[in-house]
Scaffold this motif. Structure first.
Motif, short mmCIF file in Angstrom:
data_model
loop_
_atom_site.label_atom_id
_atom_site.label_comp_id
_atom_site.label_asym_id
_atom_site.label_seq_id
_atom_site.Cartn_x
_atom_site.Cartn_y
_atom_site.Cartn_z
N UNK A 1 2.29 7.16 4.10
CA UNK A 1 1.89 5.78 4.39
C UNK A 1 0.71 5.79 5.36
N UNK A 2 0.26 4.61 5.79
CA UNK A 2 -0.84 4.53 6.76
C UNK A 2 -0.51 5.35 8.01
N UNK A 3 -1.47 6.04 8.61
CA UNK A 3 -2.92 5.91 8.39
C UNK A 3 -3.45 6.77 7.24
N UNK B 1 -10.27 2.71 -2.13
CA UNK B 1 -9.33 3.38 -1.22
C UNK B 1 -8.18 2.43 -0.89
N UNK B 2 -6.99 3.02 -0.72
CA UNK B 2 -5.77 2.22 -0.55
C UNK B 2 -4.88 2.83 0.53
N UNK B 3 -4.07 1.97 1.12
CA UNK B 3 -2.88 2.41 1.84
C UNK B 3 -1.71 2.25 0.88
N UNK B 4 -0.73 3.12 1.03
CA UNK B 4 0.49 3.00 0.24
C UNK B 4 1.66 2.90 1.21
N UNK B 5 2.38 1.80 1.16
CA UNK B 5 3.58 1.66 1.99
C UNK B 5 4.48 0.58 1.40
N UNK C 1 6.49 0.65 -0.94
CA UNK C 1 6.52 0.60 -2.39
C UNK C 1 5.38 -0.15 -3.03
N UNK C 2 4.28 -0.29 -2.29
CA UNK C 2 3.12 -1.01 -2.84
C UNK C 2 1.83 -0.39 -2.30
N UNK C 3 0.73 -0.74 -2.94
CA UNK C 3 -0.56 -0.28 -2.43
C UNK C 3 -1.37 -1.49 -2.00
N UNK C 4 -2.20 -1.28 -0.99
CA UNK C 4 -3.08 -2.37 -0.56
C UNK C 4 -4.48 -1.79 -0.40
N UNK C 5 -5.44 -2.44 -1.03
CA UNK C 5 -6.80 -1.93 -0.98
C UNK C 5 -7.39 -2.09 0.41
N UNK C 6 -8.13 -1.09 0.83
CA UNK C 6 -8.76 -1.08 2.14
C UNK C 6 -10.26 -0.95 1.97
N UNK C 7 -10.98 -1.15 3.06
CA UNK C 7 -12.42 -0.94 3.02
C UNK C 7 -12.74 0.42 3.61
N UNK C 8 -13.75 1.06 3.06
CA UNK C 8 -14.23 2.28 3.69
C UNK C 8 -15.69 2.06 4.06
N UNK C 9 -16.14 2.85 5.01
CA UNK C 9 -17.52 2.72 5.47
C UNK C 9 -18.29 4.00 5.19
N UNK C 10 -19.44 3.85 4.61
CA UNK C 10 -20.29 5.02 4.36
C UNK C 10 -21.23 5.18 5.55
N UNK C 11 -21.15 6.31 6.22
CA UNK C 11 -21.95 6.56 7.41
C UNK C 11 -23.07 7.55 7.08
N UNK C 12 -24.07 7.57 7.92
CA UNK C 12 -25.23 8.41 7.63
C UNK C 12 -25.35 9.53 8.66
#
Ligand SMILES: [Zn+2]
Length: 139
Positions: free
Chosen positions: A102-104, A122-126, A128-139
């Motif tokens: 589960x998260x993190x 990208x998702x968290x799973x907890x 019994x379900x998944x929840x979409x998350x945001x990811x950040x692309x860094x340089x």
């Protein structure tokens, strides 16, 4: 909302490349991070060798996790591909990951049913379900 994870374009490219190489078999792998930012992407073998599901052998997973530990990073999560279905965790994925990751811990799903337009989510799973998350692309 804070981003679930940060990573560089090269990490996204590595996951997409792996997914395209292994299609129609699902690919899988493990992400290492330091302070919430991905530092390396580790390919693993899908012992199911299936277009519909994946699993990483326990010994291989342990070997990768030890290498990550020794490098001073930590396990950030997992990635795998969906080669014929939408890029979100399947009921099987959720069942498999729900208990211990589960998260993190994050779960990237790389959708390559349209090879010209790979989808990275990208998702968290907890619970019994998944929840979409945001990811950040860094340089
Ligand atoms: Zn899946």
């Amino acid at each position: 909302m804070a981003h679930a994870i940060r990573l560089r374009q090269e990490h996204i490219d590595a996951m997409v490349k792996h997914a395209l190489e292994d299609a129609p078999i699902e690919c899988c792998g493990i992400l290492a991070a330091v302070d919430g930012e991905v530092v390396s992407v580790h390919r693993a073998r899908n012992v199911e060798a299936s277009p519909y599901r994946f699993s990483i052998h326990g010994l291989e997973q342990r070997r990768i996790e030890e290498a990550i530990d020794e490098s001073g990073a930590h396990l950030a999560g997992f990635y795998h591909s969906h080669t014929g279905s939408e890029a979100r965790p399947s009921p099987t994925d959720i069942r498999m990951m729900n208990a211990f990751f589960g998260p993190p811990y994050v779960h990237f799903v790389i959708g390559v049913s349209d090879r010209e337009n790979p989808v990275v989510r990208v998702f968290y799973i907890e619970d019994g379900a998944s929840s979409e998350q945001e990811f950040e692309v860094v340089h």
